[in-house]
Motif scaffolding. Structure first.
Motif, PDB file in Angstrom:
ATOM      1  N   SER A 111       1.056  -1.198  -0.082  1.00 52.19           N
ATOM      2  CA  SER A 111       0.062  -0.086  -0.137  1.00 52.19           C
ATOM      3  C   SER A 111       1.007   1.179  -0.094  1.00 52.19           C
ATOM      4  N   VAL A 112       0.508   2.148  -0.793  1.00 46.74           N
ATOM      5  CA  VAL A 112       1.405   3.489  -0.921  1.00 46.74           C
ATOM      6  C   VAL A 112       0.643   4.565  -0.356  1.00 46.74           C
ATOM      7  N   LYS A 113      -0.596   4.412   0.067  1.00 46.79           N
ATOM      8  CA  LYS A 113      -1.511   5.506   0.548  1.00 46.79           C
ATOM      9  C   LYS A 113      -2.401   4.885   1.598  1.00 46.79           C
ATOM     10  N   GLY A 114      -2.546   5.954   2.705  1.00 46.94           N
ATOM     11  CA  GLY A 114      -3.639   5.466   3.663  1.00 46.94           C
ATOM     12  C   GLY A 114      -2.733   5.001   5.104  1.00 46.94           C
ATOM     13  N   SER A 115      -3.608   4.636   5.833  1.00 47.35           N
ATOM     14  CA  SER A 115      -3.431   4.007   7.227  1.00 47.35           C
ATOM     15  C   SER A 115      -2.344   2.690   6.949  1.00 47.35           C
ATOM     16  N   ASP A 116      -2.385   1.985   5.958  1.00 48.45           N
ATOM     17  CA  ASP A 116      -1.482   0.644   5.923  1.00 48.45           C
ATOM     18  C   ASP A 116      -0.375   1.042   4.918  1.00 48.45           C
ATOM     19  N   THR A 117       0.139   2.303   4.614  1.00 47.36           N
ATOM     20  CA  THR A 117       1.064   2.765   3.915  1.00 47.36           C
ATOM     21  C   THR A 117       2.400   2.016   4.167  1.00 47.36           C
ATOM     22  N   ALA A 118       2.981   1.238   3.391  1.00 44.20           N
ATOM     23  CA  ALA A 118       4.578   0.591   3.525  1.00 44.20           C
ATOM     24  C   ALA A 118       5.496   1.626   4.088  1.00 44.20           C
ATOM     25  N   PRO A 119       6.338   1.195   4.857  1.00 45.01           N
ATOM     26  CA  PRO A 119       7.595   1.762   5.419  1.00 45.01           C
ATOM     27  C   PRO A 119       8.073   2.713   4.593  1.00 45.01           C
ATOM     28  N   LEU A 124       9.433   7.786   1.771  1.00 42.59           N
ATOM     29  CA  LEU A 124       9.221   8.795   0.679  1.00 42.59           C
ATOM     30  C   LEU A 124       8.559   9.905   0.734  1.00 42.59           C
ATOM     31  N   ILE A 125       7.359   9.766   1.128  1.00 40.63           N
ATOM     32  CA  ILE A 125       6.508  10.763   1.383  1.00 40.63           C
ATOM     33  C   ILE A 125       7.106  11.909   2.364  1.00 40.63           C
ATOM     34  N   ALA A 126       7.543  11.387   3.504  1.00 39.27           N
ATOM     35  CA  ALA A 126       8.511  12.299   4.453  1.00 39.27           C
ATOM     36  C   ALA A 126       9.531  13.070   3.721  1.00 39.27           C
ATOM     37  N   GLU A 127      10.290  12.348   2.720  1.00 37.72           N
ATOM     38  CA  GLU A 127      11.295  13.228   2.160  1.00 37.72           C
ATOM     39  C   GLU A 127      10.762  14.078   1.101  1.00 37.72           C
ATOM     40  N   ALA A 128       9.645  13.614   0.584  1.00 37.02           N
ATOM     41  CA  ALA A 128       9.119  14.667  -0.343  1.00 37.02           C
ATOM     42  C   ALA A 128       8.609  16.012   0.366  1.00 37.02           C
ATOM     43  N   ALA A 129       7.898  15.760   1.551  1.00 37.25           N
ATOM     44  CA  ALA A 129       7.393  16.700   2.360  1.00 37.25           C
ATOM     45  C   ALA A 129       8.588  17.952   2.522  1.00 37.25           C
ATOM     46  N   LYS A 130       9.804  17.402   2.824  1.00 35.49           N
ATOM     47  CA  LYS A 130      10.954  18.078   3.098  1.00 35.49           C
ATOM     48  C   LYS A 130      11.340  19.279   1.925  1.00 35.49           C
ATOM     49  N   LYS A 131      11.046  18.476   0.904  1.00 36.86           N
ATOM     50  CA  LYS A 131      11.231  19.348  -0.375  1.00 36.86           C
ATOM     51  C   LYS A 131      10.021  20.190  -0.710  1.00 36.86           C
ATOM     52  N   GLY A 132       8.970  20.391   0.079  1.00 36.30           N
ATOM     53  CA  GLY A 132       7.954  21.054   0.050  1.00 36.30           C
ATOM     54  C   GLY A 132       6.706  20.486  -0.913  1.00 36.30           C
ATOM     55  N   PHE A 144       9.448   8.464  -7.768  1.00 37.09           N
ATOM     56  CA  PHE A 144      10.225   9.307  -7.114  1.00 37.09           C
ATOM     57  C   PHE A 144      11.629   8.936  -7.542  1.00 37.09           C
ATOM     58  N   LEU A 145      12.467  10.093  -7.659  1.00 39.36           N
ATOM     59  CA  LEU A 145      13.824  10.052  -8.252  1.00 39.36           C
ATOM     60  C   LEU A 145      14.866  10.383  -7.069  1.00 39.36           C
ATOM     61  N   ILE A 146      15.633   9.367  -6.913  1.00 32.36           N
ATOM     62  CA  ILE A 146      16.719   9.362  -5.846  1.00 32.36           C
ATOM     63  C   ILE A 146      18.171   9.504  -6.517  1.00 32.36           C
ATOM     64  N   ASP A 147      18.964  10.461  -5.876  1.00 33.47           N
ATOM     65  CA  ASP A 147      20.282  10.353  -6.634  1.00 33.47           C
ATOM     66  C   ASP A 147      21.289   9.407  -6.058  1.00 33.47           C
ATOM     67  N   GLU A 148      22.364   9.265  -6.638  1.00 33.66           N
ATOM     68  CA  GLU A 148      23.559   8.391  -6.310  1.00 33.66           C
ATOM     69  C   GLU A 148      23.898   8.455  -4.796  1.00 33.66           C
ATOM     70  N   ASN A 151      19.604  10.640  -1.829  1.00 37.02           N
ATOM     71  CA  ASN A 151      18.897  11.909  -1.632  1.00 37.02           C
ATOM     72  C   ASN A 151      17.737  11.812  -2.542  1.00 37.02           C
ATOM     73  N   LEU A 152      16.630  12.395  -2.117  1.00 35.29           N
ATOM     74  CA  LEU A 152      15.453  12.248  -3.262  1.00 35.29           C
ATOM     75  C   LEU A 152      15.594  13.553  -3.999  1.00 35.29           C
ATOM     76  N   VAL A 153      15.594  13.413  -5.274  1.00 32.67           N
ATOM     77  CA  VAL A 153      15.850  14.796  -6.261  1.00 32.67           C
ATOM     78  C   VAL A 153      14.373  15.413  -6.496  1.00 32.67           C
ATOM     79  N   THR A 154      13.417  14.467  -6.893  1.00 33.24           N
ATOM     80  CA  THR A 154      12.373  15.041  -7.233  1.00 33.24           C
ATOM     81  C   THR A 154      11.088  14.056  -7.479  1.00 33.24           C
ATOM     82  N   VAL A 155       9.804  14.291  -7.599  1.00 38.09           N
ATOM     83  CA  VAL A 155       8.846  13.473  -7.727  1.00 38.09           C
ATOM     84  C   VAL A 155       7.957  13.819  -9.076  1.00 38.09           C
ATOM     85  N   PHE A 156       7.926  12.743  -9.980  1.00 41.04           N
ATOM     86  CA  PHE A 156       7.295  13.058 -11.054  1.00 41.04           C
ATOM     87  C   PHE A 156       5.748  12.302 -11.025  1.00 41.04           C
TER      88      PHE A 156
END
Length: 172
Positions: A111-119, A124-132, A144-148, A151-156
């Motif tokens: 699950s990627v959304k909701g009360s049963d979202t996988a760890p 990833l959602i928390a990292e995206a929030a840090k980027k606004g 979700f694109l993560i660099d080498e 670090n999360l780069v961006t979300v498409f």
């Protein structure tokens, strides 16, 4: 002791320190260990077999084949949006291989959304929030694109095709 504590934190669904702390079950068995991907970009995608964006499996496979020396794609089948991934893990694996020749790593259905979202998606959602980027997962095939360096780069969003210039500019 630190490793044991981190494993406990990750398994309990608490925030991990890095994408490299995650290990997930593979769709056809085995474990996908994100620490194996250090030094490469990682594209994490929530997938579905009965979605208007399902054709993106083809582009994801093309992207993986073209850039696999510096990019790993990890697909996460999820049934969060209008029951568009109703199949079992075996059915999903068969669908992906038969219809799109998927060779990039695929995780077991989560699950990627909701009360049963996988760890890993909580992370990833928390990292995206840090980027606004609030509530980044609106539909299937969010990327979700993560660099080498992990670090999360961006979300498409879903509408961004895997072989689009919008995404490729981060790989060239």
């Amino acid at each position: 002791m630190k490793i044991l504590l981190m494993a406990l934190v990750v398994s309990m669904g608490m925030a991990a320190g890095s994408i490299y702390d995650f290990k997930v079950d593979g769709l056809t068995g085995g474990t996908i260990n994100f620490s194996d991907f250090k030094g490469k970009k990682i594209l994490v995608v929530n997938t579905a077999s009965k979605c208007g964006f399902t054709h993106q499996y083809e582009g994801l496979e093309q992207l993986y084949e073209k850039y696999k020396d510096k990019l790993v794609i990890v697909g996460f089948p999820a049934n969060n949006f209008m029951s568009q991934e109703p199949g079992s893990n075996d059915q999903i694996a068969e669908f992906c291989k038969k219809n799109y020749g998927v060779s990039f790593p695929m995780a077991k259905k989560i699950s990627v959304k909701g009360s049963d979202t996988a760890p890993i998606y909580k992370y990833l959602i928390a990292e995206a929030a840090k980027k606004g980027i609030k509530d980044p997962i609106k539909w299937n095939f969010t990327k979700f694109l993560i660099d080498e360096n992990g670090n999360l780069v961006t979300v498409f969003p879903s509408k961004v095709e895997p072989m689009s210039e919008e995404l490729l500019k981060y790989l060239n």
